[in-house]
Design a protein around this motif. Structure first.
Motif, PDB file in Angstrom:
ATOM      1  N   UNK A  64      -0.633   0.949  -9.342  1.00 28.91           N
ATOM      2  CA  UNK A  64       0.271  -0.196  -9.469  1.00 28.91           C
ATOM      3  C   UNK A  64       0.603  -0.805  -8.110  1.00 28.91           C
ATOM      4  N   UNK A  65       0.738   0.033  -7.083  1.00 29.23           N
ATOM      5  CA  UNK A  65       0.944  -0.498  -5.735  1.00 29.23           C
ATOM      6  C   UNK A  65      -0.266  -1.333  -5.327  1.00 29.23           C
ATOM      7  N   UNK A  66      -1.458  -0.846  -5.643  1.00 23.05           N
ATOM      8  CA  UNK A  66      -2.663  -1.613  -5.355  1.00 23.05           C
ATOM      9  C   UNK A  66      -2.670  -2.956  -6.061  1.00 23.05           C
ATOM     10  N   UNK A  67      -2.227  -2.955  -7.321  1.00 20.53           N
ATOM     11  CA  UNK A  67      -2.168  -4.224  -8.060  1.00 20.53           C
ATOM     12  C   UNK A  67      -1.186  -5.200  -7.422  1.00 20.53           C
ATOM     13  N   UNK A  68      -0.042  -4.692  -6.992  1.00 21.42           N
ATOM     14  CA  UNK A  68       0.941  -5.569  -6.339  1.00 21.42           C
ATOM     15  C   UNK A  68       0.336  -6.162  -5.073  1.00 21.42           C
ATOM     16  N   UNK A  69      -0.329  -5.341  -4.284  1.00 24.84           N
ATOM     17  CA  UNK A  69      -0.999  -5.849  -3.083  1.00 24.84           C
ATOM     18  C   UNK A  69      -2.109  -6.849  -3.456  1.00 24.84           C
ATOM     19  N   UNK A  70      -2.905  -6.498  -4.461  1.00 26.59           N
ATOM     20  CA  UNK A  70      -4.028  -7.349  -4.855  1.00 26.59           C
ATOM     21  C   UNK A  70      -3.543  -8.721  -5.318  1.00 26.59           C
ATOM     22  N   UNK A  71      -2.472  -8.743  -6.092  1.00 24.60           N
ATOM     23  CA  UNK A  71      -1.928 -10.016  -6.576  1.00 24.60           C
ATOM     24  C   UNK A  71      -1.423 -10.894  -5.436  1.00 24.60           C
ATOM     25  N   UNK A  72      -1.074 -10.260  -4.321  1.00 27.71           N
ATOM     26  CA  UNK A  72      -0.625 -11.001  -3.135  1.00 27.71           C
ATOM     27  C   UNK A  72      -1.766 -11.242  -2.154  1.00 27.71           C
ATOM     28  N   UNK A  73      -2.976 -10.817  -2.548  1.00 28.54           N
ATOM     29  CA  UNK A  73      -4.171 -10.946  -1.715  1.00 28.54           C
ATOM     30  C   UNK A  73      -4.029 -10.204  -0.390  1.00 28.54           C
ATOM     31  N   UNK A  74      -3.388  -9.035  -0.439  1.00 22.94           N
ATOM     32  CA  UNK A  74      -3.240  -8.196   0.750  1.00 22.94           C
ATOM     33  C   UNK A  74      -4.392  -7.206   0.809  1.00 22.94           C
ATOM     34  N   UNK A  75      -4.916  -6.997   2.015  1.00 19.27           N
ATOM     35  CA  UNK A  75      -6.030  -6.073   2.198  1.00 19.27           C
ATOM     36  C   UNK A  75      -5.655  -4.624   1.911  1.00 19.27           C
ATOM     37  N   UNK A  76      -4.372  -4.305   1.911  1.00 18.86           N
ATOM     38  CA  UNK A  76      -3.925  -2.933   1.644  1.00 18.86           C
ATOM     39  C   UNK A  76      -4.240  -2.493   0.220  1.00 18.86           C
ATOM     40  N   UNK A  77      -4.614  -3.425  -0.647  1.00 20.91           N
ATOM     41  CA  UNK A  77      -4.911  -3.084  -2.037  1.00 20.91           C
ATOM     42  C   UNK A  77      -6.000  -2.029  -2.129  1.00 20.91           C
ATOM     43  N   UNK A  78      -7.062  -2.179  -1.353  1.00 22.03           N
ATOM     44  CA  UNK A  78      -8.178  -1.237  -1.424  1.00 22.03           C
ATOM     45  C   UNK A  78      -7.716   0.179  -1.106  1.00 22.03           C
ATOM     46  N   UNK A  79      -6.889   0.343  -0.098  1.00 23.51           N
ATOM     47  CA  UNK A  79      -6.399   1.669   0.266  1.00 23.51           C
ATOM     48  C   UNK A  79      -5.573   2.309  -0.828  1.00 23.51           C
ATOM     49  N   UNK A  80      -4.740   1.513  -1.471  1.00 22.72           N
ATOM     50  CA  UNK A  80      -3.926   2.045  -2.559  1.00 22.72           C
ATOM     51  C   UNK A  80      -4.798   2.441  -3.744  1.00 22.72           C
ATOM     52  N   UNK A  81      -5.784   1.606  -4.077  1.00 20.68           N
ATOM     53  CA  UNK A  81      -6.693   1.953  -5.168  1.00 20.68           C
ATOM     54  C   UNK A  81      -7.515   3.195  -4.819  1.00 20.68           C
ATOM     55  N   UNK A  82      -7.912   3.327  -3.550  1.00 15.74           N
ATOM     56  CA  UNK A  82      -8.659   4.516  -3.141  1.00 15.74           C
ATOM     57  C   UNK A  82      -7.825   5.777  -3.328  1.00 15.74           C
ATOM     58  N   UNK A  83      -6.542   5.704  -3.014  1.00 15.11           N
ATOM     59  CA  UNK A  83      -5.655   6.866  -3.225  1.00 15.11           C
ATOM     60  C   UNK A  83      -5.576   7.194  -4.708  1.00 15.11           C
ATOM     61  N   UNK A  84      -5.449   6.169  -5.551  1.00 15.06           N
ATOM     62  CA  UNK A  84      -5.371   6.404  -7.002  1.00 15.06           C
ATOM     63  C   UNK A  84      -6.634   7.089  -7.506  1.00 15.06           C
ATOM     64  N   UNK A  85      -7.782   6.606  -7.063  1.00 14.85           N
ATOM     65  CA  UNK A  85      -9.062   7.171  -7.504  1.00 14.85           C
ATOM     66  C   UNK A  85      -9.241   8.587  -6.959  1.00 14.85           C
ATOM     67  N   UNK A  86      -8.792   8.841  -5.744  1.00 14.74           N
ATOM     68  CA  UNK A  86      -8.894  10.185  -5.175  1.00 14.74           C
ATOM     69  C   UNK A  86      -8.060  11.184  -5.988  1.00 14.74           C
ATOM     70  N   UNK A  87      -6.915  10.737  -6.459  1.00 20.90           N
ATOM     71  CA  UNK A  87      -6.042  11.602  -7.256  1.00 20.90           C
ATOM     72  C   UNK A  87      -6.605  11.789  -8.663  1.00 20.90           C
ATOM     73  N   UNK A  88      -7.063  10.689  -9.262  1.00 18.63           N
ATOM     74  CA  UNK A  88      -7.589  10.750 -10.625  1.00 18.63           C
ATOM     75  C   UNK A  88      -8.825   9.856 -10.733  1.00 18.63           C
ATOM     76  N   UNK A  89     -10.003  10.429 -10.499  1.00 15.88           N
ATOM     77  CA  UNK A  89     -11.225   9.623 -10.565  1.00 15.88           C
ATOM     78  C   UNK A  89     -11.561   9.132 -11.970  1.00 15.88           C
ATOM     79  N   UNK A  92      -9.973   4.540 -15.155  1.00 13.67           N
ATOM     80  CA  UNK A  92     -10.960   3.457 -15.088  1.00 13.67           C
ATOM     81  C   UNK A  92     -10.438   2.173 -14.453  1.00 13.67           C
ATOM     82  N   UNK A  93      -9.196   1.815 -14.706  1.00 14.64           N
ATOM     83  CA  UNK A  93      -8.666   0.584 -14.114  1.00 14.64           C
ATOM     84  C   UNK A  93      -8.641   0.674 -12.596  1.00 14.64           C
ATOM     85  N   UNK A  94      -8.297   1.854 -12.067  1.00 12.09           N
ATOM     86  CA  UNK A  94      -8.253   2.022 -10.614  1.00 12.09           C
ATOM     87  C   UNK A  94      -9.654   1.897 -10.019  1.00 12.09           C
TER      88      UNK A  94
END
Length: 109
Positions: A64-89, A92-94
């Motif tokens: 969800x943090x990644x989505x908030x960043x993504x909706x604002x077009x912030x580059x930090x989105x990728x890092x947040x999504x990477x953390x989500x995927x690392x925790x739970x690969x 699917x949405x992540x």
């Protein structure tokens, strides 16, 4: 409520949940993404950051943090999504959103 498009009511319900359980990453994450849908990005980001600080192992919080960043077009989105995927690969949405965020910043590898 959130799924029915009643976002203001959902935000109120999630705010109450956060009041009752201030250290609940799920409550804060749900409030954050709801606020993002209401276009209150500053508050959304704060709630999602509080969610992952309270529960750093909460994949949904990072997503969800990644989505908030993504909706604002912030580059930090990728890092947040990477953390989500690392925790739970298997989230699917992540995985899908990570691909979109990496594409946005030109990381095609």
């Amino acid at each position: 409520l959130k799924n029915k498009g009643e976002l203001s009511e959902a935000a109120s319900a999630f705010r109450q949940a956060v009041e009752w359980h201030p250290h609940s990453g799920i409550a804060r994450s749900n409030l954050g993404i709801t606020l993002a849908h209401l276009r209150d990005f500053e508050s959304a980001e704060a709630e999602c950051l509080a969610a992952v600080q309270s529960e750093p192992g909460l994949a949904l919080g990072w997503h969800n943090l990644g989505l908030v960043y993504f909706l604002q077009e912030k580059n930090e989105a990728a890092g947040a999504f990477q953390r989500a995927v690392a925790i739970n690969p298997r989230l699917p949405d992540a995985c899908q959103n990570l691909g979109a965020a990496l594409f946005r910043v030109g990381d095609y590898q």
